[in-house]
Design a protein around this motif. Structure first.
Motif, short mmCIF file in Angstrom:
data_model
loop_
_atom_site.label_atom_id
_atom_site.label_comp_id
_atom_site.label_asym_id
_atom_site.label_seq_id
_atom_site.Cartn_x
_atom_site.Cartn_y
_atom_site.Cartn_z
N MET A 93 0.80 -1.17 -0.10
CA MET A 93 0.12 0.01 0.04
C MET A 93 0.93 1.29 0.01
N LEU A 94 0.62 2.08 -0.83
CA LEU A 94 1.28 3.57 -0.91
C LEU A 94 0.66 4.32 0.30
N PRO A 95 1.33 5.24 0.88
CA PRO A 95 0.98 6.10 2.02
C PRO A 95 -0.12 7.35 1.49
N PRO A 96 -0.88 7.85 2.17
CA PRO A 96 -1.30 8.94 1.59
C PRO A 96 -0.45 10.24 1.19
N THR A 141 5.49 16.69 -3.68
CA THR A 141 7.09 16.48 -4.03
C THR A 141 7.28 15.22 -3.30
N PRO A 142 7.93 14.00 -4.06
CA PRO A 142 8.00 12.98 -3.63
C PRO A 142 9.01 12.78 -2.39
N PRO A 143 8.85 12.16 -1.37
CA PRO A 143 9.77 12.06 -0.19
C PRO A 143 10.95 11.48 -0.89
N LYS A 167 13.37 4.85 -3.16
CA LYS A 167 13.75 3.54 -2.73
C LYS A 167 12.81 2.53 -2.81
N SER A 168 11.68 2.92 -2.72
CA SER A 168 10.59 1.83 -2.74
C SER A 168 9.78 1.71 -3.80
#
Length: 519
Positions: free
Chosen positions: A47-50, A411-413, A418-419
């Motif tokens: 699951m991707l996070p919000p 903006t992607p963390p 990496k994931s």
């Protein structure tokens, strides 16, 4: 209010194998090693996070999930559309004479057994209501009112179910209901982007109910509609107007939103009135790395397909979003096992049923492409496709690079790189579905172009009806009238972003579309 209740108010309306296994291990059958569906460690990974890092999503526990009763899936039968009353009576009588058939009474032995049973799971309804003598008349009226595309002889979105002798039920809310496409010639494609207008049907049904209500019941009706839609759509951590509106929205406004949703598009649970989703095409899903337009869940193996099916047959309504539980009566207290007040949250598929469904989905193939264009035109279109850089995102042979593209405003963390597979370029389409809904991840996945000849409308919210419209530069203008989904209270709406293939000649555009329609 249950979604089933809403659908039933319209004219349309709307032995599992006994296995013993230890949580934490695969289910061992005589012929197959079946992945465990509700594995919290695996769910956490897929699951991707919000988009809001302060929001955590907690699914129900393994203990809760495996206490849910397993569904029994009985053989279903087609709903024949006929004006011959006597022929229909004979057909119904023939069904009443049948014994109920539990399709999993015998364990499958071969891959083909699994695929055959998986197709039955695909067609199996989540809910049923009793057949009545006026059902077909009501159905035909609703087909006309909601402009429902139908096949030549059957209504392919619902089914008749025999789960007890001498009694016929109408089954609704199957996978097939949303993932069956009726083509202009009346043929059907299972697993394709469906074109059953569920929201429009709900809208007409609720509108008819509202018209007949006495004034003293209007407030109660408003509250019921609002509570049901909050269950389906609310993301309380989002301050966007489409979310805050849910706190005070009236039934009349909900009805207007519902009636604005065209075939092929859905206000899917976890999305929103102004951010609906295109119904995904499941053909070719075996090769997709992300599921949902927002890449909400990763797809690494058939176990992930099983989890995805379990979640999206509404068990994600039991997720806790920082304590907010959509299917809870008070939105915060997890219902007692088996007693959730929402369709699909009180039971579950068996592991074998989900595994068979996954095998069936993996087996889906596109039908024969009927399009025929001059070879020189197709070749020219392919050259335009390559020259315009389309191959960067829509890379052959899958015609997708299977990556996520971040939307404007997100903006992607660093940890995401990496994931996840991120193509760090925004195509600048409307970001609201990815930012302001429960399904929001901050990304849209790069869709495959395979099978675009049988799909429509286009865009993650289905704003344009055809490839010609998608490549029409006029869609970028504020006075554009979308040919697909247009929000209920908008007269015009620019469909921004993804401007590739627009600055080409008319002849090149014709060639490019011809090429795309051969994929």
């Amino acid at each position: 209010m249950k979604r089933r209740t809403l659908l039933r108010s319209t004219a349309l309306s709307v032995i599992a194998i006994s296995t013993t296994f230890s949580i934490g291990f695969q289910l061992k059958s005589a012929s197959f090693d079946i992945p465990k569906t509700w594995d919290i460690a695996e769910i956490t990974k897929f699951m991707l996070p919000p988009t809001d890092a302060a929001v955590s999503v907690t699914p129900i526990s393994e203990e809760y999930y495996y206490k849910l009763p397993e569904r029994k899936i009985f053989k279903s039968y087609p709903i024949l559309l006929t004006d011959d009353t006597e022929a229909n009576r004979k057909y119904i009588d023939s069904l009443k004479s049948l014994d109920p058939v539990d399709i999993f009474q015998n364990e499958p032995k071969t891959e083909q057994d699994l695929i055959r049973l998986g197709e039955e799971v695909f067609s199996a309804p989540l809910a049923t209501f009793d057949y009545s003598d006026n059902f077909l008349a009501e159905l035909k009226a609703s087909i006309q009112n909601a402009e429902i595309p139908i096949s030549k002889k059957t209504f392919p979105y619902y089914s008749y179910v025999v789960d007890e002798k001498s009694k016929i039920k109408v089954g609704v809310f199957s996978c097939a209901m949303c993932h069956t496409r009726v083509m202009p010639d009346g043929t059907t494609i299972k697993g394709a982007q469906g074109n059953f207008p569920l929201d429009k049907i709900d809208g007409f049904g609720a509108e008819n109910a509202l018209k007949s209500l006495p004034k003293e019941k209007l407030k109660e009706f408003d509250e019921g509609m609002r509570a049901g839609r909050n269950m389906l759509q609310k993301a309380p951590w989002v301050s966007h107007s489409s979310q805050t509106e849910l706190d005070t929205i009236s039934a009349a406004r909900i009805i207007a939103y519902l009636k604005a949703i065209p075939s092929g598009v859905m206000i899917r649970h976890g999305s929103n009135y102004n951010q609906p989703t295109n119904i995904p095409d499941l053909i070719g899903i075996k090769d997709r790395k992300y599921l949902d337009y927002t890449g909400l869940m990763m797809h690494r193996n058939i176990g992930d397909i099983m989890r995805y099916a379990a979640f999206n047959q509404l068990l994600d309504m039991l997720n806790s979003y920082n304590g907010y539980i959509p299917a809870a009566t008070d939105f915060k207290t997890l219902p007692e096992v088996g007693k959730a007040p929402f369709l699909g949250c009180s039971d579950r598929y068996s592991e074998m049923q989900l595994y068979a469904l996954g095998k069936y989905l993996y087996s889906l193939k596109a039908p024969k492409n009927p399009n025929s264009f001059p070879p020189d035109l197709v070749k020219k279109g392919e050259l335009v496709f390559k020259r315009e850089g389309c191959v960067t995102c829509h890379t052959p042979p899958l015609y997708t690079n299977n990556k996520l593209t971040p939307v404007d405003g997100f903006t992607p963390p660093a940890s995401h790189y990496k994931s996840y597979d991120i193509f760090d370029v925004s195509v600048e389409t409307n970001p609201e579905l990815a930012l302001y809904t429960r399904r929001g991840t901050g990304y849209y996945k790069v869709p495959s172009l395979l099978g675009v000849w049988y799909r429509s409308p286009f865009g993650h919210s289905g704003n344009v009806a055809t490839l010609e419209d998608w490549l029409d530069k006029r869609r970028l203008d504020d006075d554009y009238v979308p040919t697909g989904f247009k929000p209920a209270f908008a007269k015009t709406m620019a469909i921004k972003g993804h401007e590739f293939g627009m600055d080409i000649t008319k002849e090149e555009k014709t060639a490019l579309i011809a090429f795309l329609k051969t994929l």
